[in-house]
Design an enzyme around this catalytic site. Structure first.
Site, PDB file in Angstrom:
ATOM      1  N   LYS A  58      53.027  52.502  46.879  1.00 36.35           N
ATOM      2  CA  LYS A  58      52.371  52.137  45.514  1.00 36.35           C
ATOM      3  C   LYS A  58      52.446  50.974  44.429  1.00 36.35           C
ATOM      4  CE  LYS A  58      51.408  57.003  46.920  1.00 36.35           C
ATOM      5  NZ  LYS A  58      51.687  58.180  46.696  1.00 36.35           N
ATOM      6  N   GLN A 102      53.936  62.721  43.046  1.00 36.50           N
ATOM      7  CA  GLN A 102      54.287  62.569  44.900  1.00 36.50           C
ATOM      8  C   GLN A 102      54.660  63.466  45.916  1.00 36.50           C
ATOM      9  OE1 GLN A 102      53.812  59.516  46.826  1.00 36.50           O
ATOM     10  NE2 GLN A 102      54.243  61.035  47.984  1.00 36.50           N
ATOM     11  N   ASP A 125      44.874  61.735  42.732  1.00 36.98           N
ATOM     12  CA  ASP A 125      45.061  62.325  43.835  1.00 36.98           C
ATOM     13  C   ASP A 125      42.969  62.667  43.956  1.00 36.98           C
ATOM     14  OD1 ASP A 125      46.725  61.230  45.240  1.00 36.98           O
ATOM     15  OD2 ASP A 125      48.071  62.753  44.891  1.00 36.98           O
TER      16      ASP A 125
END
Ligand code: NAP
Length: 302
Positions: A58, A102, A125
């Site tokens: 990322k 995460q 997300d």
């Protein structure tokens, strides 16, 4: 006397690395003209090796896309309150446009509540209830990254040549995908992937079936699919004879074999002889997930 030669059919391989680099380039060209680059904060709790690899990827993608990467690394011993405090601080920090927690979190932590604590407008997300609700209602929101990336690969298989990042109510770049008259089958019904994927296919006018572990005659169900999406987590479960000739096959599964090699949920060597187009593992859906995370960060900033 002439001899007839039968050529074995080989599907078009949809290269996720090429498409993701193109998307990152489109994002970079937009962030280059912004006075302040978008900021993406990643919260990484504990020592899960796979999570550390994802976060490293990322950070690399942020650099390519012109996005400022902010990392918060917390020890595995962190409490729900510790993580909530970091989320609250990022929610109110105006220099942070996107927040990613995460997953998975270390055992014992309240993943569901912590995800829902993220401000919906920074939820890159797309997993908070307001963003899921918008997806189902057909309203403009932040769409989960892996289903969004899978749709862009379907778009690629349909040979759409315009840029991917057109925006619009169904998520970045998804506006010009029309699957009218097509049957789509998604194997898997997780909140992270299967359910939002089915919604995106439906929004693109496909007739959608969601299959799962209780589905009967799965092979037959799969053979009805013009678009087959597998997100199960079982190596090479989908065989070539489950696939309708010419179908678009999107393999979301990431499985590690005993040999250490990665493979998908589709038996690629078998399927490539039947499908019209297919994504490889690795190098298919995986890179698209990260590219769409960057696209969502840009969208959250706008
Ligand atoms: P998950 O939450 O474990 O869901 C798996 C789904 O598969 C469930 O809905 C389950 O049905 C269904 N299933 C299990 N066994 C089955 C069977 N024998 N026949 C039919 N359906 C079956 O997994 P997930 O988070 O959706 O992820 C699925 C896969 O995608 C994993 O390999 C994961 O690593 C991969 N993934 C990849 C990316 C990427 O960036 N490429 C992102 C996310 C996930 P029930 O609901 O009935 O249990």
């Amino acid at each position: 006397m002439s001899k007839t030669v039968f050529m074995e059919h080989t599907a078009q391989i949809i290269d996720g690395k090429i498409v993701s680099n193109r998307v990152l380039g489109e994002i970079a060209s937009q962030t280059a003209s912004m006075a302040t680059p978008p900021g993406l904060a990643v919260i990484l709790v504990g020592d899960d090796p796979a999570s550390h690899v994802y976060v490293a990827n990322k950070i690399k993608a942020c650099a390519k896309a012109g996005i400022r990467s902010i990392e918060h690394r917390l020890p595995a011993t962190s409490t729900n309150e510790d993580i909530a405090a970091v989320i609250d601080a990022l929610n109110s920090d105006t220099s942070v446009n996107g927040i990613l927690l995460q997953l998975p979190l270390p055992r014992g932590l309240d993943e569901d509540n912590l995800v829902q604590r993220i401000a919906p407008e920074k939820d890159v997300d797309g997993l908070t209830i307001p963003n899921i609700g918008k997806l189902v209602a057909g309203l403009d929101g932040l769409v989960p990254c892996t289903p969004q990336g899978s749709m862009l690969l379907i778009r690629e298989a349909l040979n759409k040549t315009s840029p991917s990042l057109q925006g619009g109510g169904k998520g970045e770049g998804l506006k010009d995908i029309d699957l009218s008259g097509k049957n789509a089958v998604v194997i898997g019904r997780s909140l992270l992937f299967g359910k939002p994927m089915a919604q995106l296919l439906l929004a693109a006018n496909a007739t959608v079936t969601t299959a799962h572990s209780k589905t009967q005659n799965l092979d037959e169900v799969c053979r009805s699919a013009d678009i087959l999406v597998a997100a199960v987590g079982r190596p090479k479960m989908v065989k070539g004879n489950w696939i309708k000739p010419g179908a678009i096959v999107i393999d979301v599964g990431i499985n590690r074999l005993d040999t250490g090699k990665l493979c998908g949920d589709v038996d690629f060597d078998d399927a490539v002889k039947v499908a019209g187009a297919i994504t490889p593992v690795p190098g298919g859906v995986g890179p698209m997930t990260i590219a769409c995370l960057m696209a969502n960060t840009l969208k959250a900033t706008k």
